[in-house]
Design a protein around this motif. Structure first.
Motif, PDB file in Angstrom:
ATOM      1  N   PRO B 260     -81.398 -25.379 -14.214  1.00 33.89           N
ATOM      2  CA  PRO B 260     -81.025 -25.325 -12.811  1.00 33.89           C
ATOM      3  C   PRO B 260     -79.679 -25.856 -12.454  1.00 33.89           C
ATOM      4  CG  PRO B 260     -80.956 -27.775 -13.289  1.00 33.89           C
ATOM      5  CD  PRO B 260     -81.257 -26.409 -14.280  1.00 33.89           C
ATOM      6  N   GLN B 261     -79.195 -24.911 -10.742  1.00 33.39           N
ATOM      7  CA  GLN B 261     -77.806 -25.055 -10.423  1.00 33.39           C
ATOM      8  C   GLN B 261     -77.665 -26.637 -10.368  1.00 33.39           C
ATOM      9  OE1 GLN B 261     -75.163 -23.537  -9.469  1.00 33.39           O
ATOM     10  NE2 GLN B 261     -73.805 -25.212  -9.521  1.00 33.39           N
ATOM     11  N   LEU B 262     -76.410 -27.043 -11.311  1.00 33.67           N
ATOM     12  CA  LEU B 262     -76.328 -28.777 -11.068  1.00 33.67           C
ATOM     13  C   LEU B 262     -75.038 -28.869 -10.185  1.00 33.67           C
ATOM     14  CD1 LEU B 262     -76.839 -31.047 -13.064  1.00 33.67           C
ATOM     15  CD2 LEU B 262     -74.513 -30.002 -14.437  1.00 33.67           C
ATOM     16  N   VAL B 263     -75.446 -30.134  -9.481  1.00 27.74           N
ATOM     17  CA  VAL B 263     -74.433 -30.866  -8.533  1.00 27.74           C
ATOM     18  C   VAL B 263     -74.606 -32.312  -8.714  1.00 27.74           C
ATOM     19  CG1 VAL B 263     -74.594 -31.243  -6.354  1.00 27.74           C
ATOM     20  CG2 VAL B 263     -75.722 -29.084  -7.102  1.00 27.74           C
ATOM     21  N   VAL B 264     -73.356 -32.131  -9.109  1.00 28.76           N
ATOM     22  CA  VAL B 264     -72.408 -33.649 -10.013  1.00 28.76           C
ATOM     23  C   VAL B 264     -71.809 -34.394  -8.206  1.00 28.76           C
ATOM     24  CG1 VAL B 264     -72.265 -35.365 -11.833  1.00 28.76           C
ATOM     25  CG2 VAL B 264     -73.193 -32.704 -12.102  1.00 28.76           C
ATOM     26  N   SER B 265     -72.036 -35.783  -8.568  1.00 31.32           N
ATOM     27  CA  SER B 265     -70.799 -36.686  -7.454  1.00 31.32           C
ATOM     28  C   SER B 265     -70.006 -36.337  -8.473  1.00 31.32           C
ATOM     29  CB  SER B 265     -71.433 -37.843  -8.111  1.00 31.32           C
ATOM     30  OG  SER B 265     -70.801 -38.816  -7.348  1.00 31.32           O
ATOM     31  N   ASN B 266     -68.887 -37.156  -7.400  1.00 31.10           N
ATOM     32  CA  ASN B 266     -67.390 -37.459  -7.584  1.00 31.10           C
ATOM     33  C   ASN B 266     -67.090 -37.760  -9.339  1.00 31.10           C
ATOM     34  OD1 ASN B 266     -66.282 -39.079  -7.491  1.00 31.10           O
ATOM     35  ND2 ASN B 266     -66.772 -38.192  -5.076  1.00 31.10           N
ATOM     36  N   VAL B 267     -68.252 -39.156  -9.033  1.00 36.35           N
ATOM     37  CA  VAL B 267     -68.235 -40.180 -10.046  1.00 36.35           C
ATOM     38  C   VAL B 267     -68.607 -39.913 -11.943  1.00 36.35           C
ATOM     39  CG1 VAL B 267     -67.941 -41.784  -8.300  1.00 36.35           C
ATOM     40  CG2 VAL B 267     -69.959 -41.295  -9.816  1.00 36.35           C
ATOM     41  N   GLY B 268     -69.394 -38.570 -11.670  1.00 37.66           N
ATOM     42  CA  GLY B 268     -70.070 -38.430 -12.848  1.00 37.66           C
ATOM     43  C   GLY B 268     -70.038 -37.424 -13.478  1.00 37.66           C
ATOM     44  N   ILE B 269     -68.521 -36.555 -13.697  1.00 41.43           N
ATOM     45  CA  ILE B 269     -68.663 -35.167 -13.916  1.00 41.43           C
ATOM     46  C   ILE B 269     -67.116 -34.743 -14.542  1.00 41.43           C
ATOM     47  CG2 ILE B 269     -67.074 -34.459 -11.278  1.00 41.43           C
ATOM     48  CD1 ILE B 269     -70.020 -32.339 -13.729  1.00 41.43           C
ATOM     49  N   ASP B 270     -65.997 -35.788 -14.164  1.00 45.43           N
ATOM     50  CA  ASP B 270     -64.993 -35.527 -15.277  1.00 45.43           C
ATOM     51  C   ASP B 270     -64.814 -34.737 -16.904  1.00 45.43           C
ATOM     52  OD1 ASP B 270     -62.299 -36.212 -15.828  1.00 45.43           O
ATOM     53  OD2 ASP B 270     -62.636 -36.988 -17.648  1.00 45.43           O
ATOM     54  N   PRO B 271     -64.776 -33.308 -16.876  1.00 47.00           N
ATOM     55  CA  PRO B 271     -65.405 -32.576 -17.246  1.00 47.00           C
ATOM     56  C   PRO B 271     -64.497 -33.306 -19.361  1.00 47.00           C
ATOM     57  CG  PRO B 271     -63.994 -31.545 -15.477  1.00 47.00           C
ATOM     58  CD  PRO B 271     -63.839 -33.013 -15.281  1.00 47.00           C
ATOM     59  N   THR B 272     -63.278 -33.793 -19.045  1.00 41.94           N
ATOM     60  CA  THR B 272     -63.008 -34.252 -20.135  1.00 41.94           C
ATOM     61  C   THR B 272     -64.153 -34.938 -20.915  1.00 41.94           C
ATOM     62  OG1 THR B 272     -60.698 -34.100 -19.571  1.00 41.94           O
ATOM     63  CG2 THR B 272     -60.823 -35.374 -21.540  1.00 41.94           C
ATOM     64  N   THR B 273     -64.607 -36.742 -19.633  1.00 40.24           N
ATOM     65  CA  THR B 273     -65.533 -37.473 -20.453  1.00 40.24           C
ATOM     66  C   THR B 273     -66.426 -37.141 -20.902  1.00 40.24           C
ATOM     67  OG1 THR B 273     -64.432 -39.191 -19.105  1.00 40.24           O
ATOM     68  CG2 THR B 273     -66.241 -39.706 -19.510  1.00 40.24           C
ATOM     69  N   VAL B 274     -67.049 -36.026 -19.845  1.00 41.51           N
ATOM     70  CA  VAL B 274     -68.602 -35.451 -20.043  1.00 41.51           C
ATOM     71  C   VAL B 274     -68.105 -34.553 -21.363  1.00 41.51           C
ATOM     72  CG1 VAL B 274     -70.734 -34.121 -18.928  1.00 41.51           C
ATOM     73  CG2 VAL B 274     -69.219 -36.274 -17.284  1.00 41.51           C
ATOM     74  N   GLY B 275     -67.740 -33.878 -21.175  1.00 43.85           N
ATOM     75  CA  GLY B 275     -67.815 -33.531 -22.262  1.00 43.85           C
ATOM     76  C   GLY B 275     -67.800 -33.703 -23.451  1.00 43.85           C
ATOM     77  N   GLY B 276     -66.647 -34.625 -23.773  1.00 42.32           N
ATOM     78  CA  GLY B 276     -66.250 -35.230 -25.139  1.00 42.32           C
ATOM     79  C   GLY B 276     -67.872 -35.777 -25.357  1.00 42.32           C
ATOM     80  N   LEU B 277     -68.380 -36.553 -23.939  1.00 45.82           N
ATOM     81  CA  LEU B 277     -69.800 -37.661 -25.070  1.00 45.82           C
ATOM     82  C   LEU B 277     -70.759 -36.014 -24.778  1.00 45.82           C
ATOM     83  CD1 LEU B 277     -70.210 -39.185 -21.601  1.00 45.82           C
ATOM     84  CD2 LEU B 277     -70.078 -40.494 -23.748  1.00 45.82           C
ATOM     85  N   LEU B 278     -70.731 -35.171 -24.755  1.00 42.88           N
ATOM     86  CA  LEU B 278     -72.286 -34.045 -24.971  1.00 42.88           C
ATOM     87  C   LEU B 278     -71.119 -33.641 -26.624  1.00 42.88           C
ATOM     88  CD1 LEU B 278     -72.120 -31.818 -21.988  1.00 42.88           C
ATOM     89  CD2 LEU B 278     -73.769 -33.004 -22.849  1.00 42.88           C
ATOM     90  N   LYS B 279     -70.312 -33.731 -26.619  1.00 46.65           N
ATOM     91  CA  LYS B 279     -69.923 -33.175 -28.226  1.00 46.65           C
ATOM     92  C   LYS B 279     -70.789 -34.088 -28.643  1.00 46.65           C
ATOM     93  CE  LYS B 279     -65.996 -30.515 -28.344  1.00 46.65           C
ATOM     94  NZ  LYS B 279     -65.338 -29.671 -27.821  1.00 46.65           N
ATOM     95  N   THR B 280     -70.363 -35.650 -28.964  1.00 43.59           N
ATOM     96  CA  THR B 280     -70.176 -37.194 -29.318  1.00 43.59           C
ATOM     97  C   THR B 280     -72.319 -36.375 -29.623  1.00 43.59           C
ATOM     98  OG1 THR B 280     -68.527 -38.000 -28.919  1.00 43.59           O
ATOM     99  CG2 THR B 280     -70.159 -38.832 -29.921  1.00 43.59           C
TER     100      THR B 280
END
Lengths: 350, 434
Positions: B260-280
């Motif tokens: 789907p088209q993703l929409v995220v609140s500003n508290v949950g989207i920091d790309p460095t953090t989320v990208g790192g988690l996805l990678k882990t």
């Protein structure tokens, strides 16, 4: 023949009276000591005292179950949760007064303990550990499943217990909470002190040492074991209710599996089967986490290392303590005391 | 072998331990000033932070970044001659730990106030205590509308835009650009998620939200929620999630083949953090590409906007005092809140009292400036923070803001208006008065 029996009966009655009187005296001394301690302590230390006291309730119950009746339970954290949520619902939603709410929370948990205990009598050793473990893992999930009743991870919030106006407005809330928890701990102490010395206590020890011999003596093993579970669960329920009153919160985060495991660790570390050991265990549960946190912060390490240090230090303390005092802190204290006495005696002899 | 118990000894032990605890408890520093936590040369704040536990990824960088910014200010002479000290303790995002930690900070460490206490489920459990003890509870790190109540919680102040304001602005964007599309909402089951859901519902008609699925923080299997949203036919997925759940949700979507088209609140989207988690989580198989194109919003300049003078300042401070953390949105957040606190302390003057600090925010809070793109809403009755956000999108693994800042009020039906005032430049050193 009948005269001997009558004399024996009189003797037994006298001992019974003595135990009861000693128990009462002990309870009074305990209450007085706790009162004095709470007056001397700062507000935060009073809060820690209150936490230690509700931990004492559950640990005393658990040490009776494990040390006296020989059953293991990894589910006492979940039993505390039953008491905590019971108290939170009764105080927060039904607006019950403190004492009836705590009594009801204790009773509800005792009933849950009865069911768990009935199942437990059919299981031994690792199987019993496994069953109670499943209980500890599964029960807190109910709070999430029925989040409209139990508030999910957010938990249930209750208002702080208001000190009676007769005590004056300057009484700190934390001291009042320590008194409430202290009253609970004294009741547990009195009850278990008497139970241990009663026929039931002897029956539990007999069942622990040899189930077959005990049943040959006419003891109903299953019934004795279930009773131990019910008593132990009631103590856990009261502890949970007190936790709700002290923290003003019942949330699943307080009753994770790690709580059940650390309760068992605490009674072993304190000294299995002894109420003194339970007191040591409670002190360890309350003080060790903040000490390890302070130690971790005293090194200037990166956040990632220092925030995980407390757990590592905790593990290290456990390993060292079990190597140094295999029978727990209380065992170490006893051994130390015996050595000291022997030393004094040999000096005198010399 | 003595197996029976000796309660008399138990008692003695308990008393002895209580006295030991008393001895430990009385070691807190005494201050010459009349306010707790203030001495002639320092002012001490306390904070509860998720340094470990489910919310730790990303959020654990916030308090060290604030502390780093205070170090920078202290090296430049402090505020009114005082150095700011921040004691932050781990509460694991676990409400029962928060209660303990905050009591310890207030009663034992004797802090002046609580600063940047993080989390909705956690901080709600200490608001009552802090207000009854009259401890300033400044700039809670959560956008819960529940901080915004100056009359019943005079000591508590939010900082970031409240989730209802954010939900309204996101909702308006969805209405304008995805009209007629079916919307699914994945949200944290507390006032954070519910506040955001409320804001979205305020802007979108009820029928376009086909499924709203809550999650419990700590429960890591979110496949049931995502597949429910998928089977309801949602073409737009709105997340009111902390970073770890944004990542878990995207991994579940990926596994289910749901795009789907993703929409995220500003508290949950920091790309460095989320990208790192996805990678882990995916053992290196996935990364920021799973959140590429996600629509979000921001009330601070994007942390990757290196042409912005505030970002340049924060990067300079970061390189000097906080180098072990990556420079991302969390670090920026920690430094930006630290700047606001420093500005408040500067306005409060040399003679600090707890009451005075609270009065400064009540009376002059709406004038505070700093790295924010939108103004603060503070008044004696309104204790919410920033009054709006700017829309943004993840492009090339970075957040790019577009369309200009928007402001609104959380009340239902309040209009969303553009805001055109320019962001002030940061001072050469220290803090400038607004």
């Amino acid at each position: 023949m009948s005269a001997i029996a009558a004399r024996a009966r009189v003797g037994r009655a006298r001992i019974g009276e003595l135990t009861l009187a000693r128990g009462l005296l002990l309870a009074l001394v305990a209450a007085a000591a706790l009162f004095v301690a709470s007056e001397l302590l700062s507000s935060f230390a009073d809060l820690e005292l209150a936490e230690g006291l509700y931990f004492f309730c559950v640990l005393a119950g658990l040490t009776v179950l494990t040390g006296l009746s020989g059953q293991i339970s990894l589910g006492h954290g979940a039993l505390m949760a039953v008491g905590a949520y019971g108290a939170a619902l009764l105080i927060g939603e039904q607006h019950w007064a403190l004492v009836p709410a705590l009594a009801a929370a204790t009773a509800i948990t005792a009933v849950v303990g009865l069911l768990l205990g009935a199942a437990a009598t059919r299981l031994r050793g690792p199987y019993l550990a496994g069953a109670t473990l499943a209980f500890a893992v599964g029960l807190p999930a109910l709070a999430d499943k029925y989040s409209s009743t139990f508030g999910g991870e957010n938990g249930l919030v209750v208002n702080p217990p208001n000190p009676p106006s007769g005590l004056g407005s300057s009484l700190p809330l934390e001291r009042w909470e320590a008194w409430i928890a202290g009253a609970g701990a004294v009741i547990v102490l009195f009850t278990l002190h008497n139970l241990v010395r009663s026929g039931y206590g002897r029956a539990m020890r007999a069942v622990r040492d040899d189930e077959i011999a005990a049943s040959l003596c006419g003891l109903r093993v299953a019934r004795v074991q279930t009773l131990a579970f019910v008593v132990s669960a009631a103590c856990a329920g009261l502890a949970g209710g007190l936790l709700t009153v002290v923290l003003q919160l019942a949330s699943p985060g307080a009753f994770q599996l790690s709580l059940s495991l650390s309760l068992l660790t605490a009674i072993v570390l304190g000294g299995l089967g002894s109420l003194v050991g339970a007191a040591w265990g409670a002190a360890v549960l309350v003080l060790l986490p903040s000490w390890t946190r302070d130690i971790a912060n005293s090194f200037s390490l990166s956040t990632k290392v220092s925030s995980n240090m407390p757990l590592a230090i905790y593990g290290l303390v456990l390993v060292v303590a079990m190597l140094a005092w295999p029978s727990g802190i209380q065992g170490g204290v006893r051994a130390g005391g015996a050595r000291l006495r022997a030393l004094v005696r040999s000096r005198r002899g010399g | 072998m003595r197996r029976h118990m000796q309660p008399a000894r138990a008692l003695l032990v308990a008393c002895a331990l209580a006295l030991v605890a008393a001895g430990c408890g009385s070691s807190s520093s005494s201050s010459s000033s009349n306010a707790p936590g203030v001495s002639a040369t320092t002012i001490t704040f306390g904070s509860h932070q998720p340094l470990t536990g489910p919310a730790a990824p990303g959020y654990s960088e916030i308090a060290p970044a604030s502390a780093a910014f205070f170090k920078y200010l202290n090296a430049n002479g402090g505020i009114n001659g005082r150095k700011i000290k921040l004691i932050y303790k781990d509460d694991e995002y676990n409400p029962s730990k928060t209660v303990n930690v905050v009591h310890q900070l207030v009663l034992q460490e004797n802090v002046f106030g609580i600063f940047e206490g993080l989390g909705t489920p956690t901080h709600t459990k200490v608001v009552g205590f802090l207000n009854s003890e009259k401890v300033p509870d400044l700039f809670v790190a959560s956008g819960c509308p529940c901080w915004d109540n100056g009359s019943s919680q005079p000591e508590t102040f939010g900082w970031q835009p409240n989730y209802t304001i954010e939900g309204k602005i996101l909702g308006q964007y969805l209405k304008e650009h995805f009209s007629g599309k079916k919307v699914g909402v994945f949200y944290q089951d507390d006032d954070f998620g519910k506040g955001g859901l409320e804001g979205i519902k305020d802007e979108l008609s009820g029928s376009s939200i086909v499924s709203a699925q809550p999650y419990q923080p700590g429960v890591t299997n979110v496949a049931p929620q995502i597949s429910a949203i998928k089977s309801a036919g949602a073409e737009v997925l709105v997340d009111f999630t902390v970073p770890i759940y944004t990542a878990l949700g995207q991994l579940a979507s990926f596994t289910l083949g749901y795009k789907p088209q993703l929409v995220v609140s500003n508290v949950g989207i920091d790309p460095t953090t989320v990208g790192g988690l996805l990678k882990t989580f995916s053992k290196g198989k996935a990364g920021t590409e799973l959140i590429e194109g996600a629509i979000t919003d921001g009330y601070l300049p994007s942390s990757s906007d290196t042409s912005n003078p505030w970002i340049q300042l924060f990067m300079k401070v970061h390189d000097q005092y906080d180098r072990s953390a990556p420079f991302d949105g969390n670090v920026e957040y920690g430094m930006a809140t630290a700047y606001t606190l420093a500005q408040v302390l500067k306005l409060a003057g040399k003679d600090l009292t707890r009451q005075k600090v609270v009065e400064v925010i009540n009376n002059e809070g709406a004038k505070l400036t700093g790295p924010g793109l939108v103004p603060f809403r503070y008044s004696s009755s309104v204790h919410g923070g920033y009054g709006g956000t700017e829309m943004g999108q993840v492009r090339g693994g970075k957040i790019v803001l577009f369309g200009g800042p928007l402001v609104t009020e959380p009340s239902s039906g309040a209009p969303i208006k553009p805001y055109s005032n320019q962001q002030p430049a940061p001072p050469a050193s220290g803090v400038s008065a607004p």
